[in-house]
Design a protein around this motif. Structure first.
Motif, PDB file in Angstrom:
ATOM      1  N   LEU A   1       0.867  -1.174   0.000  1.00  0.00           N
ATOM      2  CA  LEU A   1       0.000   0.000   0.000  1.00  0.00           C
ATOM      3  C   LEU A   1       0.904   1.224   0.000  1.00  0.00           C
ATOM      4  O   LEU A   1       1.669   1.453   0.941  1.00  0.00           O
ATOM      5  CB  LEU A   1      -0.920   0.006   1.218  1.00  0.00           C
ATOM      6  N   VAL A   2       0.852   2.001  -1.093  1.00  0.00           N
ATOM      7  CA  VAL A   2       1.780   3.098  -1.328  1.00  0.00           C
ATOM      8  C   VAL A   2       1.030   4.423  -1.268  1.00  0.00           C
ATOM      9  O   VAL A   2      -0.074   4.555  -1.816  1.00  0.00           O
ATOM     10  CB  VAL A   2       2.460   2.941  -2.702  1.00  0.00           C
ATOM     11  N   ALA A   3       1.618   5.411  -0.613  1.00  0.00           N
ATOM     12  CA  ALA A   3       0.988   6.727  -0.478  1.00  0.00           C
ATOM     13  C   ALA A   3       0.843   7.384  -1.846  1.00  0.00           C
ATOM     14  O   ALA A   3       1.790   7.421  -2.638  1.00  0.00           O
ATOM     15  CB  ALA A   3       1.811   7.619   0.445  1.00  0.00           C
ATOM     16  N   CYS A   4      -0.338   7.883  -2.136  1.00  0.00           N
ATOM     17  CA  CYS A   4      -0.580   8.585  -3.399  1.00  0.00           C
ATOM     18  C   CYS A   4      -0.811  10.080  -3.161  1.00  0.00           C
ATOM     19  O   CYS A   4      -1.145  10.810  -4.100  1.00  0.00           O
ATOM     20  CB  CYS A   4      -1.765   7.974  -4.148  1.00  0.00           C
ATOM     21  N   GLU A   5      -0.661  10.530  -1.917  1.00  0.00           N
ATOM     22  CA  GLU A   5      -0.766  11.947  -1.569  1.00  0.00           C
ATOM     23  C   GLU A   5       0.285  12.281  -0.515  1.00  0.00           C
ATOM     24  O   GLU A   5       0.782  11.392   0.180  1.00  0.00           O
ATOM     25  CB  GLU A   5      -2.158  12.281  -0.999  1.00  0.00           C
ATOM     26  N   ASN A   6       0.627  13.560  -0.399  1.00  0.00           N
ATOM     27  CA  ASN A   6       1.463  14.042   0.701  1.00  0.00           C
ATOM     28  C   ASN A   6       0.542  14.439   1.850  1.00  0.00           C
ATOM     29  O   ASN A   6      -0.262  15.371   1.711  1.00  0.00           O
ATOM     30  CB  ASN A   6       2.301  15.254   0.272  1.00  0.00           C
ATOM     31  N   GLY A   7       0.609  13.724   2.968  1.00  0.00           N
ATOM     32  CA  GLY A   7      -0.322  14.020   4.046  1.00  0.00           C
ATOM     33  C   GLY A   7       0.101  13.430   5.369  1.00  0.00           C
ATOM     34  O   GLY A   7       1.256  13.010   5.550  1.00  0.00           O
ATOM     35  N   VAL A   8      -0.872  13.372   6.304  1.00  0.00           N
ATOM     36  CA  VAL A   8      -0.629  12.847   7.646  1.00  0.00           C
ATOM     37  C   VAL A   8      -1.603  11.704   7.899  1.00  0.00           C
ATOM     38  O   VAL A   8      -2.814  11.858   7.695  1.00  0.00           O
ATOM     39  CB  VAL A   8      -0.811  13.942   8.716  1.00  0.00           C
ATOM     40  N   ILE A   9      -1.090  10.558   8.351  1.00  0.00           N
ATOM     41  CA  ILE A   9      -1.924   9.392   8.633  1.00  0.00           C
ATOM     42  C   ILE A   9      -2.688   9.620   9.940  1.00  0.00           C
ATOM     43  O   ILE A   9      -2.101   9.963  10.963  1.00  0.00           O
ATOM     44  CB  ILE A   9      -1.066   8.116   8.738  1.00  0.00           C
ATOM     45  N   GLU A  10      -4.016   9.406   9.887  1.00  0.00           N
ATOM     46  CA  GLU A  10      -4.838   9.598  11.078  1.00  0.00           C
ATOM     47  C   GLU A  10      -5.554   8.315  11.515  1.00  0.00           C
ATOM     48  O   GLU A  10      -5.952   8.198  12.675  1.00  0.00           O
ATOM     49  CB  GLU A  10      -5.874  10.700  10.829  1.00  0.00           C
TER      50      GLU A  10
END
Length: 395
Positions: free
Chosen positions: A185-194
């Motif tokens: 599972l690869v990040a597709c956005e720049n963000g913060v995991i909640e």
């Protein structure tokens, strides 16, 4: 392509603006080839006037070279009596062929299920050449559900002389899963995991951490180690296993989108004029049942009615096109009208592309120039941060 298509030769010094307009106006051009100051292309006949109008606006010379399709076919067809008789004979032979099984379309990627379905069909007496009206579909569907391993439901529909067998495969089939590649599972956005829900795979980045587009959040390569002591020395054994990473990684991220609207705009206006044209459809060929095609710009809705003989559906019929005329009009927008239009574009974007996300914040900044207006919207969104990406196992 209800009226065939036409080849054009376009002459000019530069085609850069032409390419941009073709893309923005979504003209369905094909086979574009540029050689020196000449550009050749192919376009459906119903879009010819739009193309010629565009070339006129850009100062390009547009010359039709050759026409293909329905009208050419119609002239050849009605001009040769032998061809008409031969076509009629082919149509009559199709009456029989359209009511026997020619092929099977099994909607499953699992080869063992496909073989199982074919085996059961053969046992039920259903093979190539079987008379379709004699097949009891309900009995056959029941036999498939009972005898084919790996499916929980089966349905049979007919499309012409093809039997379409749709199946729902049993969930949790380990055999099918083993044939698929492992994944991350690869990040597709720049963000913060909640929030994290991991069903399979190994979590690499915990809740509360920031991620960059491309980071592996859940890994499909799982490494475990076991430590033991032999003769006073530590011996560490590692084991690597692979899995398809499954889960939901939710978080907050920002997305910035700019929408534009020029003051000079081209709008479509319906004229209120309607027309109906009919085609005699034989397989994929549409033969026009009228002499001339309508001039102007038309929107069309098509419906197909197969012909029947003694209650049997033929492989040919009548295609009806309900046409509604429209025209292009050049309008000049005020600043407020342009702002309203660009805000409508942003609203449509949110409805169509952000419906799966929660919009936590929305900051819009309008900008007015001498040619038009633009609005830049910065969204703060909450939703899925990752997508599944397969990888190969290194040997």
């Amino acid at each position: 392509m209800i009226f065939g298509y036409t080849d054009y030769i376009i002459t000019g010094d530069s085609f850069t603006k032409f390419y941009r307009r073709v893309m923005s106006d979504k003209l369905p051009v094909r086979k574009m080839c540029e050689k020196g100051e000449k550009l050749s292309l192919r376009i459906p006949a119903e879009h010819c006037k739009t193309l010629e109008k565009l070339c006129g606006e850009l100062g390009l010379d547009c010359t039709p070279a050759k026409r293909h399709g329905s009208f050419v076919l119609a002239k050849r067809f009605f001009g040769r009596g032998g061809l008409v008789i031969g076509t009629a004979a082919v149509m009559l032979s199709c009456v029989y062929l359209s009511n026997v099984v020619v092929r099977f379309d099994i909607l499953s990627d699992d080869e063992s299920i496909r073989k199982g379905v074919m085996s059961v069909l053969k046992a039920e007496g259903i093979e190539t050449g079987t008379y379709i009206p004699s097949i009891d579909l309900i009995v056959t569907e029941r036999a498939l559900k009972q005898k084919v391993e790996g499916i929980s439901w089966a349905g049979i529909t007919r499309k012409g002389n093809t039997l379409i067998i749709d199946v729902i495969e049993t969930e949790g089939d380990a055999k099918r899963e083993s044939n698929r590649y492992p994944s991350n599972l690869v990040a597709c956005e720049n963000g913060v995991i909640e929030k994290v829900e991991v069903f399979d795979g190994q979590l690499k980045i915990p809740v509360g951490s920031g991620v960059t587009k491309g980071d592996i959040v859940v890994g499909g390569e799982i490494v475990t180690s076991k430590s033991s002591w032999v003769d006073g020395k530590e011996n560490i054994e590692t084991k690597t296993s692979y899995a398809r990473s499954k889960g939901r990684i939710l978080g907050t991220f920002e997305r910035t989108v700019t929408f534009t609207q020029p003051f000079e705009d081209t709008a479509e206006t319906m004229t209120g004029k309607n027309d109906t044209k009919r085609f005699f459809t034989v397989f994929d060929a549409d033969i026009p049942l009228f002499i001339s095609k309508p001039d102007g710009y038309w929107k069309n809705q098509q419906s197909y009615t197969p012909l029947s003989l003694f209650g049997l559906e033929m492989p040919f019929g009548i295609t009806t096109c309900d046409l509604e005329e429209y025209k292009f009009s050049q309008t000049t927008l005020t600043e407020q009208q342009a702002l309203d239009a660009v805000h409508d574009k942003a609203f449509l974007y949110e409805e169509n592309f952000l419906s799966d996300y929660e919009i936590k914040d929305r900051q819009a900044e309008d900008n007015v120039t001498e040619n038009g207006v633009s609005t830049t919207v910065t969204y703060t969104l909450y939703g899925e941060l990752c997508r599944e990406v397969e990888f190969f196992i290194k040997k």
